[in-house]
Structure formats: structure tokens, C-alpha cells
Design an enzyme around this catalytic site. Structure first.
Site, PDB file in Angstrom:
ATOM      1  CD  GLN A 100      37.771   8.401  -3.138  1.00  0.00           C
ATOM      2  OE1 GLN A 100      37.475   7.772  -4.137  1.00  0.00           O
ATOM      3  NE2 GLN A 100      37.022   8.403  -2.045  1.00  0.00           N
ATOM      4  CB  ALA A 114      37.627   6.168   1.070  1.00  0.00           C
ATOM      5  CB  SER A 119      39.341   5.436  -2.155  1.00  0.00           C
ATOM      6  OG  SER A 119      38.456   4.747  -3.015  1.00  0.00           O
ATOM      7  CG  HIS A 121      36.675   2.767  -6.102  1.00  0.00           C
ATOM      8  ND1 HIS A 121      36.145   1.927  -7.053  1.00  0.00           N
ATOM      9  CD2 HIS A 121      35.787   2.787  -5.079  1.00  0.00           C
ATOM     10  CE1 HIS A 121      34.973   1.467  -6.630  1.00  0.00           C
ATOM     11  NE2 HIS A 121      34.741   1.971  -5.435  1.00  0.00           N
ATOM     12  CG  ASP A 128      31.557   0.616  -6.227  1.00  0.00           C
ATOM     13  OD1 ASP A 128      32.121  -0.244  -5.526  1.00  0.00           O
ATOM     14  OD2 ASP A 128      31.567   1.832  -5.958  1.00  0.00           O
ATOM     15  CD  GLU A 180      30.688   0.469   0.139  1.00  0.00           C
ATOM     16  OE1 GLU A 180      31.417  -0.003  -0.774  1.00  0.00           O
ATOM     17  OE2 GLU A 180      30.779   1.638   0.534  1.00  0.00           O
ATOM     18  CG  HIS A 183      33.580  -2.028  -2.909  1.00  0.00           C
ATOM     19  ND1 HIS A 183      33.934  -0.726  -3.147  1.00  0.00           N
ATOM     20  CD2 HIS A 183      34.754  -2.705  -2.753  1.00  0.00           C
ATOM     21  CE1 HIS A 183      35.260  -0.614  -3.143  1.00  0.00           C
ATOM     22  NE2 HIS A 183      35.774  -1.816  -2.909  1.00  0.00           N
TER      23      HIS A 183
END
Length: 211
Positions: A100, A114, A119, A121, A128, A180, A183
Site C-alpha cells: 500500500q 488510501a 486501506s 485491502h 476488487d 467504485e 470494490h
């Protein structure tokens, strides 16, 4: 006699009030316990990934990893989407803090990326997913993704597997993230159904739980 009746009524009212208070306290305690569950973790610009958030990741497919507790749900959703005749493709799942950081350092538009530690993730609960038909686009991560067949199916059925479309249209002022339509975030089936059916984002849903 009248005094005795009055005292009994007052006692009954006090007992009913105490019962109501106990019920409300139990309700709030249950909400607090549920909010603390791993699948409702809120990670955004204001809420950093907790340092003690424990993650065990496993491979889903094609070298993409996810929180082990989410693997079955994500695999089932992808399999059912494909069985329906569509072609979903994972393009991003779990990211380490280092990954990230690299993405943030090398992006041209930091407003849409982010800050490391903020984030979703990084918590291993987000994926995603794009339609494979958009792989040839110069950039598949655009609003037009919402019109792709696999994406239409995912947005309609994701809650059946415990996922939500995390950054919906017209919620940017709350999520502080652009729309998004790719996501997806795991929150569990019960919460996903409520969030998606009521057109909420996760921030709104958690706030409603508090209220």
C-alpha cells in the site's frame, strides 16, 4: 386499602421501568459486541487499521490472497457468477502495508489512493473484481465497469455471500472515496443484506447501529 393499592402500582411501575432499562442495556451491549466483530471493522480516512488486527491470509485464486475466514464466501460468489455465464476477474485483494505504501508513493493521484494504514485491502476483507471483458481497456477501474455483465450480477447478488459494494454511487461525501463499482467488502450475510437493501454505505450503517 387505597394506600396499599397505590404502593403496589408504584412497585409495578418501578419493576417495569427496571425491566425496560435492563432490556435496553442488553441491547446496547449486544450492539457493542457485534460492532467489535472482525467483519465490521471500519477502515477509512478517519479510522486506521488497528495494529492488533490479526490476519491469516490464504490464496483464493491466481495468486490473490484474502482473510482465511472470507475465502469460502468469495470463492462461492465467483463460482456462482461464472456458473451464471459471466467472467469475473480478481485484480486486487489483500495488500501488505509495504504494498500500500508503494502504491501511494507511486500514484499520480493520491486523492484516489488510501494512505497506508487506512486501506481496506490491508484488513484482508476486500476484493476488487472486474469483468474479464474490460481487461483490454486502458483503465478498467472506471464507472463504465458498472455496465459490464459480471459486475451487474455481482452488484445484484453480492449480499447473498456476505459482501457489499463498499463505495456506492452518491456516497462519496461520506466514504471520501470515489464511486467504485468493483470494490467489494465482506461484512457477513446479515449485515450485507441490510446495507445493500437500504442503500447504505458502511459508515452510515455503523453509525445507525450506534444510534
Amino acid at each position: 386499602e387505597a394506600k396499599r393499592i397505590e404502593e403496589e402500582e408504584a412497585k409495578k411501575e418501578a419493576e417495569e421501568e427496571a425491566a425496560k432499562q435492563a432490556e435496553e442495556e442488553a441491547r446496547l451491549e449486544k450492539i457493542a459486541e457485534e460492532k467489535a466483530q472482525w467483519y465490521l471493522i471500519l477502515v477509512n480516512n478517519q479510522n486506521a487499521m488497528p495494529d492488533d488486527f490479526d490476519i491469516e491470509t490464504v490464496e483464493v485464486e491466481d495468486g490473490y490472497y484474502i482473510d482465511a475466514r472470507v475465502k469460502d464466501a468469495l470463492q462461492e460468489m465467483l463460482a456462482d457468477c461464472r456458473a451464471a455465464g459471466y467472467s469475473p476477474r480478481l485484480i486486487s485483494t489483500f495488500r501488505t502495508r509495504a504494498t500500500q505504501q508503494y502504491l501511494y508513493d507511486h500514484t499520480a493521484n493520491k486523492a484516489d489512493t488510501a494512505v497506508p494504514g487506512h486501506s481496506e485491502h490491508e484488513c484482508g476483507l476486500a476484493a476488487d473484481i472486474i469483468d474479464a471483458g474490460s481487461l483490454g481497456w486502458s483503465d478498467p477501474l472506471i464507472d463504465a465497469q458498472e455496465d459490464m455483465p459480471a459486475q451487474i450480477w455481482l452488484m445484484e447478488h453480492c449480499q447473498d455471500y456476505g459482501f457489499i459494494l463498499r463505495y456506492p454511487k452518491d456516497k462519496e461525501d461520506i466514504t471520501e472515496i470515489i464511486y467504485e463499482p468493483w470494490h467489494y467488502r465482506y461484512v457477513g450475510k446479515e449485515h450485507a443484506a441490510l446495507i445493500m437493501s437500504n442503500g447504505l454505505c458502511l459508515e452510515e450503517y455503523i453509525k445507525n447501529m450506534q444510534d
